[in-house]
Design a protein around this motif. Structure first.
Motif, mmCIF file in Angstrom:
data_model
loop_
_atom_site.group_PDB
_atom_site.id
_atom_site.type_symbol
_atom_site.label_atom_id
_atom_site.label_comp_id
_atom_site.label_asym_id
_atom_site.label_seq_id
_atom_site.Cartn_x
_atom_site.Cartn_y
_atom_site.Cartn_z
ATOM 1 N N GLU A 145 -12.169 -2.078 7.778
ATOM 2 C CA GLU A 145 -12.562 -2.716 9.035
ATOM 3 C C GLU A 145 -11.482 -3.657 9.570
ATOM 4 O O GLU A 145 -11.642 -4.227 10.655
ATOM 5 N N ASP A 146 -10.391 -3.813 8.861
ATOM 6 C CA ASP A 146 -9.308 -4.721 9.266
ATOM 7 C C ASP A 146 -8.723 -4.259 10.598
ATOM 8 O O ASP A 146 -8.377 -3.104 10.773
ATOM 9 N N GLU A 147 -8.596 -5.191 11.533
ATOM 10 C CA GLU A 147 -8.124 -4.833 12.877
ATOM 11 C C GLU A 147 -6.613 -4.637 12.957
ATOM 12 O O GLU A 147 -6.104 -4.155 13.963
ATOM 13 N N ARG A 148 -5.874 -4.963 11.919
ATOM 14 C CA ARG A 148 -4.424 -4.766 11.912
ATOM 15 C C ARG A 148 -4.018 -3.320 11.652
ATOM 16 O O ARG A 148 -2.867 -2.951 11.854
ATOM 17 N N LEU A 191 14.023 -2.826 3.087
ATOM 18 C CA LEU A 191 12.981 -2.494 2.115
ATOM 19 C C LEU A 191 12.016 -1.467 2.683
ATOM 20 O O LEU A 191 11.579 -0.551 1.982
ATOM 21 N N ASN A 192 11.710 -1.585 3.965
ATOM 22 C CA ASN A 192 10.811 -0.629 4.589
ATOM 23 C C ASN A 192 11.427 0.767 4.617
ATOM 24 O O ASN A 192 10.739 1.764 4.425
ATOM 25 N N MET A 193 12.735 0.838 4.826
ATOM 26 C CA MET A 193 13.403 2.137 4.798
ATOM 27 C C MET A 193 13.419 2.715 3.388
ATOM 28 O O MET A 193 13.282 3.916 3.201
ATOM 29 N N GLU A 194 13.605 1.872 2.400
ATOM 30 C CA GLU A 194 13.693 2.339 1.018
ATOM 31 C C GLU A 194 12.358 2.844 0.478
ATOM 32 O O GLU A 194 12.295 3.921 -0.102
ATOM 33 N N ILE A 195 11.311 2.035 0.643
ATOM 34 C CA ILE A 195 10.048 2.379 -0.025
ATOM 35 C C ILE A 195 8.852 2.495 0.905
ATOM 36 O O ILE A 195 7.753 2.793 0.446
ATOM 37 N N GLY A 196 9.017 2.283 2.192
ATOM 38 C CA GLY A 196 7.903 2.426 3.127
ATOM 39 C C GLY A 196 6.808 1.390 2.919
ATOM 40 O O GLY A 196 5.640 1.729 2.730
ATOM 41 N N VAL A 197 7.174 0.117 2.967
ATOM 42 C CA VAL A 197 6.236 -0.978 2.714
ATOM 43 C C VAL A 197 5.071 -0.967 3.697
ATOM 44 O O VAL A 197 3.916 -1.101 3.302
ATOM 45 N N VAL A 198 5.364 -0.813 4.969
ATOM 46 C CA VAL A 198 4.313 -0.882 5.989
ATOM 47 C C VAL A 198 3.319 0.259 5.802
ATOM 48 O O VAL A 198 2.101 0.059 5.864
ATOM 49 N N GLU A 199 3.824 1.440 5.555
ATOM 50 C CA GLU A 199 2.958 2.594 5.336
ATOM 51 C C GLU A 199 2.051 2.377 4.122
ATOM 52 O O GLU A 199 0.849 2.657 4.173
ATOM 53 N N ALA A 200 2.614 1.849 3.041
ATOM 54 C CA ALA A 200 1.813 1.579 1.844
ATOM 55 C C ALA A 200 0.767 0.501 2.125
ATOM 56 O O ALA A 200 -0.372 0.594 1.645
ATOM 57 N N PHE A 201 1.128 -0.513 2.916
ATOM 58 C CA PHE A 201 0.172 -1.570 3.258
ATOM 59 C C PHE A 201 -0.968 -1.014 4.100
ATOM 60 O O PHE A 201 -2.126 -1.397 3.923
ATOM 61 N N VAL A 202 -0.657 -0.084 4.995
ATOM 62 C CA VAL A 202 -1.704 0.556 5.799
ATOM 63 C C VAL A 202 -2.671 1.300 4.892
ATOM 64 O O VAL A 202 -3.897 1.180 5.035
ATOM 65 N N PHE A 203 -2.143 2.073 3.953
ATOM 66 C CA PHE A 203 -3.018 2.801 3.021
ATOM 67 C C PHE A 203 -3.848 1.845 2.181
ATOM 68 O O PHE A 203 -5.019 2.099 1.910
ATOM 69 N N TYR A 204 -3.238 0.725 1.780
ATOM 70 C CA TYR A 204 -3.964 -0.290 1.022
ATOM 71 C C TYR A 204 -5.139 -0.840 1.844
ATOM 72 O O TYR A 204 -6.263 -0.925 1.354
ATOM 73 N N LEU A 205 -4.847 -1.213 3.098
ATOM 74 C CA LEU A 205 -5.909 -1.747 3.951
ATOM 75 C C LEU A 205 -7.000 -0.717 4.211
ATOM 76 O O LEU A 205 -8.188 -1.040 4.215
ATOM 77 N N MET A 206 -6.605 0.540 4.440
ATOM 78 C CA MET A 206 -7.606 1.585 4.695
ATOM 79 C C MET A 206 -8.489 1.800 3.472
ATOM 80 O O MET A 206 -9.681 2.097 3.611
ATOM 81 N N ARG A 207 -7.935 1.641 2.295
ATOM 82 C CA ARG A 207 -8.719 1.837 1.078
ATOM 83 C C ARG A 207 -9.657 0.673 0.794
ATOM 84 O O ARG A 207 -10.821 0.874 0.462
ATOM 85 N N HIS A 208 -9.153 -0.547 0.923
ATOM 86 C CA HIS A 208 -9.929 -1.717 0.505
ATOM 87 C C HIS A 208 -10.556 -2.501 1.657
ATOM 88 O O HIS A 208 -11.568 -3.164 1.457
ATOM 89 N N TYR A 209 -9.969 -2.447 2.841
ATOM 90 C CA TYR A 209 -10.464 -3.197 4.003
ATOM 91 C C TYR A 209 -10.433 -2.311 5.247
ATOM 92 O O TYR A 209 -9.680 -2.576 6.190
ATOM 93 N N LEU A 254 -0.389 -1.571 12.579
ATOM 94 C CA LEU A 254 0.508 -1.276 11.459
ATOM 95 C C LEU A 254 0.793 0.217 11.345
ATOM 96 O O LEU A 254 1.896 0.608 10.955
ATOM 97 N N ARG A 255 -0.190 1.042 11.690
ATOM 98 C CA ARG A 255 0.044 2.495 11.696
ATOM 99 C C ARG A 255 1.150 2.863 12.676
ATOM 100 O O ARG A 255 2.018 3.676 12.386
ATOM 101 N N GLU A 256 1.088 2.259 13.845
ATOM 102 C CA GLU A 256 2.115 2.520 14.853
ATOM 103 C C GLU A 256 3.479 2.032 14.376
ATOM 104 O O GLU A 256 4.488 2.716 14.540
#
Length: 119
Positions: free
Chosen positions: A93-96, A73-91, A100-102
């Motif tokens: 200060e999240d330490e993850r 799934l990560n190869m197909e749609i880039g789940v981790v990358e999207a989650f990073v953008f989600y966290l950067m937008r809404h949270y 997750l970027r790496e």
């Protein structure tokens, strides 16, 4: 005789396909995959909400227990990358975020030993 072997092979392939479908349904992977696809789509459209975090976390934790499905799934749609953008937008200060970027920068290129990214 030859037709009998083809029928046995066809039945074997069908049995494996049905077993995989039953496994995915029973373990809840299908629901997590559908949920993550919707969340990634919401994030890419810019319509995500801060209240989506529990759904992100529960779906990702379920999929993390199934590494092959997670990598696929990560190869197909880039789940981790999207989650990073989600966290950067809404949270922001999240330490993850840094971890997750790496992880998003170094996606795995195999699923169950088969090469996914072909140069």
């Amino acid at each position: 005789m030859n037709n009998g072997l083809w029928i046995i092979l066809l039945l074997l392939v069908a049995a494996v396909w049905f077993a995989r479908a039953a496994y995915r349904k029973r373990s809840g992977i299908s629901g997590a995959v559908i949920g993550l696809r919707m969340l990634v789509d919401k994030e890419r459209r810019g319509t995500s909400e801060a209240s989506d975090l529990p759904e992100w976390e529960s779906s990702l934790s379920l999929l993390n227990r199934h590494p092959s499905e997670y990598n696929q799934l990560n190869m197909e749609i880039g789940v981790v990358e999207a989650f990073v953008f989600y966290l950067m937008r809404h949270y922001p200060e999240d330490e993850r975020i840094s971890q997750l970027r790496e992880e998003a920068a170094f996606r795995k290129d195999t699923v169950m030993g088969f090469k996914v990214n072909r140069p």
